[in-house]
Design an enzyme around this catalytic site. Structure first.
Site, short mmCIF file in Angstrom:
data_model
loop_
_atom_site.label_atom_id
_atom_site.label_comp_id
_atom_site.label_asym_id
_atom_site.label_seq_id
_atom_site.Cartn_x
_atom_site.Cartn_y
_atom_site.Cartn_z
N ASN A 105 0.80 -1.22 0.00
CA ASN A 105 0.00 0.00 0.00
C ASN A 105 0.84 1.28 0.00
O ASN A 105 0.29 2.37 0.02
CB ASN A 105 -1.01 -0.02 1.16
CG ASN A 105 -2.10 -1.05 0.90
OD1 ASN A 105 -2.25 -1.52 -0.24
ND2 ASN A 105 -2.84 -1.42 1.93
N CYS A 132 -10.24 -5.05 -4.91
CA CYS A 132 -10.79 -6.14 -4.10
C CYS A 132 -12.30 -5.99 -3.90
O CYS A 132 -12.81 -4.89 -3.83
CB CYS A 132 -10.12 -6.12 -2.74
SG CYS A 132 -8.86 -7.36 -2.57
N1 EPU Z 1 -14.77 5.42 0.69
C1 EPU Z 1 -15.85 6.01 0.09
N2 EPU Z 1 -15.62 7.00 -0.80
C2 EPU Z 1 -14.37 7.42 -1.13
C3 EPU Z 1 -13.26 6.83 -0.49
C4 EPU Z 1 -13.49 5.83 0.43
O1 EPU Z 1 -16.98 5.65 0.34
O2 EPU Z 1 -14.23 8.31 -1.96
C5 EPU Z 1 -15.01 4.35 1.70
C6 EPU Z 1 -14.38 3.02 1.34
O3 EPU Z 1 -15.20 2.27 0.49
C7 EPU Z 1 -14.18 2.40 2.70
C8 EPU Z 1 -13.90 3.59 3.60
O4 EPU Z 1 -14.38 4.74 2.90
O5 EPU Z 1 -15.35 1.77 3.12
C9 EPU Z 1 -12.43 3.82 3.93
O6 EPU Z 1 -11.70 3.70 2.75
P1 EPU Z 1 -10.25 4.25 2.50
O7 EPU Z 1 -10.32 5.16 1.34
O8 EPU Z 1 -9.62 4.74 3.76
O9 EPU Z 1 -9.52 2.89 2.09
P2 EPU Z 1 -8.71 2.68 0.77
O10 EPU Z 1 -7.82 3.84 0.60
O11 EPU Z 1 -9.61 2.28 -0.32
C10 EPU Z 1 -6.61 1.59 1.81
C11 EPU Z 1 -5.86 0.32 1.57
C12 EPU Z 1 -6.65 -0.83 2.14
C13 EPU Z 1 -6.78 -0.58 3.64
C14 EPU Z 1 -7.45 0.76 3.90
C15 EPU Z 1 -7.46 1.14 5.36
C16 EPU Z 1 -4.66 0.73 -0.46
C17 EPU Z 1 -4.48 0.41 -1.89
N3 EPU Z 1 -5.67 0.13 0.14
O12 EPU Z 1 -7.86 1.43 1.16
O13 EPU Z 1 -5.91 -2.00 1.92
O14 EPU Z 1 -7.55 -1.61 4.20
O15 EPU Z 1 -6.77 1.80 3.20
O16 EPU Z 1 -6.18 1.46 5.78
O17 EPU Z 1 -3.88 1.46 0.13
C18 EPU Z 1 -5.61 -4.26 1.41
O18 EPU Z 1 -4.40 -4.04 1.38
O19 EPU Z 1 -6.10 -5.42 1.37
C19 EPU Z 1 -6.53 -3.15 1.48
C20 EPU Z 1 -7.81 -3.25 1.18
#
Ligand code: EPU
Length: 442
Positions: A27, A120
């Protein structure tokens, strides 16, 4: 074309013992590779894991015209030759982080077309916060449902501030990347706190960016250009560390994972201590070992520095071996329990247990919809002797979870769909064999 099986065959029941050299954090790797397109001249990144998500991303960058060169663990990217603002539909929609490409493409071409991101299957995962963020900085963006593309344009420099209604990890990283060349100062508020974000900031700052974090506020002072002076080594993968730690604990083994900074890992270490697992810091890293019966735990996932959502699926298998009733309440993603049905196939007693939450719209990190029915919490009844079986991977962390379960149980198990897991785990088979595990890929 030869079709390849997509499964692990695992003979479990052996204590896993030894040392695991952690790979670079997926990440962070995905973000720094994209951020490299913001630099003038070549960028060299070290500790980039050999995982499918990175392979996909490199391919995508090459389709955009960038030059990449990969040697063991390191990646050189030169974006001087970028030739198109349009991200390929087939490859772009495979990885969710492809939306981060808006930042370098808008910077280089003043426009960007990017397909609706995939990734995912752990929830709807919209990008509304990212789209709003862009708009606040002066980007014009619209979604064309006929083509499935987001089209964005920016004339001049990005300018403005942004307050996240709810924090987002990659959303924060995106806003940082978009602001690097802003006019004046951009303030990003209610930003996420994950240490992976700070590693990206360190990488950009080494290249001349001016990004300063003050808690949940991030201040970006616009600069004219970025250029790399020396290669950047990204941080170790703490999510991978958790998987091997749990393998050591659950198999009655003794596993040391290479160094992870205290601030990135203490929440997990404390949780292990609390349930009675053996953990100590050694001069090689963090040692996890079995030292008697485990007790149940009550986990609520949270943003950093809380208990990460990425850890809960692995933790659930550990809790099938703990005395008493454990609970896990998932606040970050809306569909991260697909592994439950698979563990049930092995005899695990796990029930969904949705309790009433006072203000669900504030409580959950995803966009909560009153009309939808959610299953965000489970109860795990332990200790339970699990048996072997045939399992199917639904998402990345569920993949590692099923592999852990198979390595715990006596007899032969088959884990299908492991290429999903290989999106994020480097050399899983080699690492497990090194610990004395019996695993092969079909
Ligand atoms: N969300 C929205 N709208 C947005 C952005 C996010 O509804 O515009 C929601 C997401 O669907 C989620 C929540 O807000 O339910 C939090 O999402 P966030 O954006 O913080 O997560 P992410 O950036 O999509 C990253 C990691 C994840 C990790 C999370 C929490 C990456 C590529 N992915 O996801 O990693 O679980 O932050 O730290 O950096 C993994 O490695 O398996 C993984 C899923």
């Amino acid at each position: 074309m030869k079709t390849m099986e997509d499964a692990y065959v695992i003979r479990g029941g052996k204590p896993l013992k030894g040392f695991v050299q952690l790979s670079g954090a997926k990440n962070v790797a995905l973000k720094t590779v994209i951020a490299a397109l913001l630099f003038k001249g070549p960028v060299e990144l070290h500790n980039i894991p050999e995982i499918r998500d990175i392979d996909e991303l490199i391919h995508l960058l090459e389709l955009l015209g960038a030059k990449t060169e990969r040697t063991e663990g390191s990646l050189r990217i030169d974006a001087t030759t970028l030739s198109t603002h349009e991200v390929d539909m087939l490859h772009g929609s495979k990885i969710r982080t492809s939306f981060l490409l808006f930042a370098p493409l808008l910077y280089r071409f003043g426009k960007a077309s990017i397909p609706n991101p995939g990734g995912c299957r752990i929830g709807a995962r919209p990008i509304d916060r990212i789209v709003n963020g862009m708009k606040n900085l002066g980007v014009k963006v619209n979604y064309e449902s006929e083509t499935g593309y987001y089209n964005a344009t920016l004339s001049g420099k990005p300018k403005g501030n942004y307050v996240f209604e709810k924090p987002s990890h990659t959303g924060t990283e995106f806003m940082i990347m978009l602001s690097v060349f802003c006019e004046g100062v951009t303030k990003i508020e209610n930003a996420a706190l994950e240490p992976e974000i700070d590693d990206l900031i360190a990488f950009l700052n080494e290249g001349g960016a001016k990004i300063k974090r003050e808690g949940t506020s991030i201040l970006v002072t616009g600069v004219e250009s970025l250029s790399q002076k020396k290669p950047y080594k990204i941080m170790a993968d703490r999510n991978e560390a958790v998987t091997y730690a749990i393998l050591g604990l659950i198999t009655g083994g003794d596993v040391t994972v290479s160094f992870v900074a205290d601030s990135e890992f203490m929440t997990f270490v404390s949780a292990v201590k609390q349930v009675g697992g053996g953990v100590e810091k050694t001069d090689k890293g963090w040692r996890f070992f079995a030292k008697g019966p485990l007790s149940a735990s009550q986990i609520v996932t949270d943003a950093h520095p809380g208990f990460m959502t990425d850890w809960q699926p692995n933790w659930a298998v550990l809790m099938t071996q703990a005395m008493g009733v454990s609970t896990i309440h998932e606040r970050v993603f809306e569909n991260r329990f697909a592994y439950v049905a698979e563990l049930q196939k092995l005899g695990a007693r796990i029930e969904f247990d949705m309790k009433k939450i006072e203000n669900p719209k504030d409580y959950y990190f995803f966009n909560y919809d009153d009309k939808k029915e959610y299953k965000q919490a489970i109860k795990i009844f332990g200790p339970q002797k699990l048996h072997n079986g045939v399992l199917t991977v639904s998402d990345l962390r569920a993949g590692a979870t099923l592999a852990i379960a198979a390595l715990l149980t006596q007899g032969e198990s088959v884990v299908n769909g492991v290429s999903i897991m290989e999106r994020g785990y480097e050399k899983f088979i080699e690492k497990v064999i090194n610990l004395g595990g019996d695993i092969k890929r079909l």
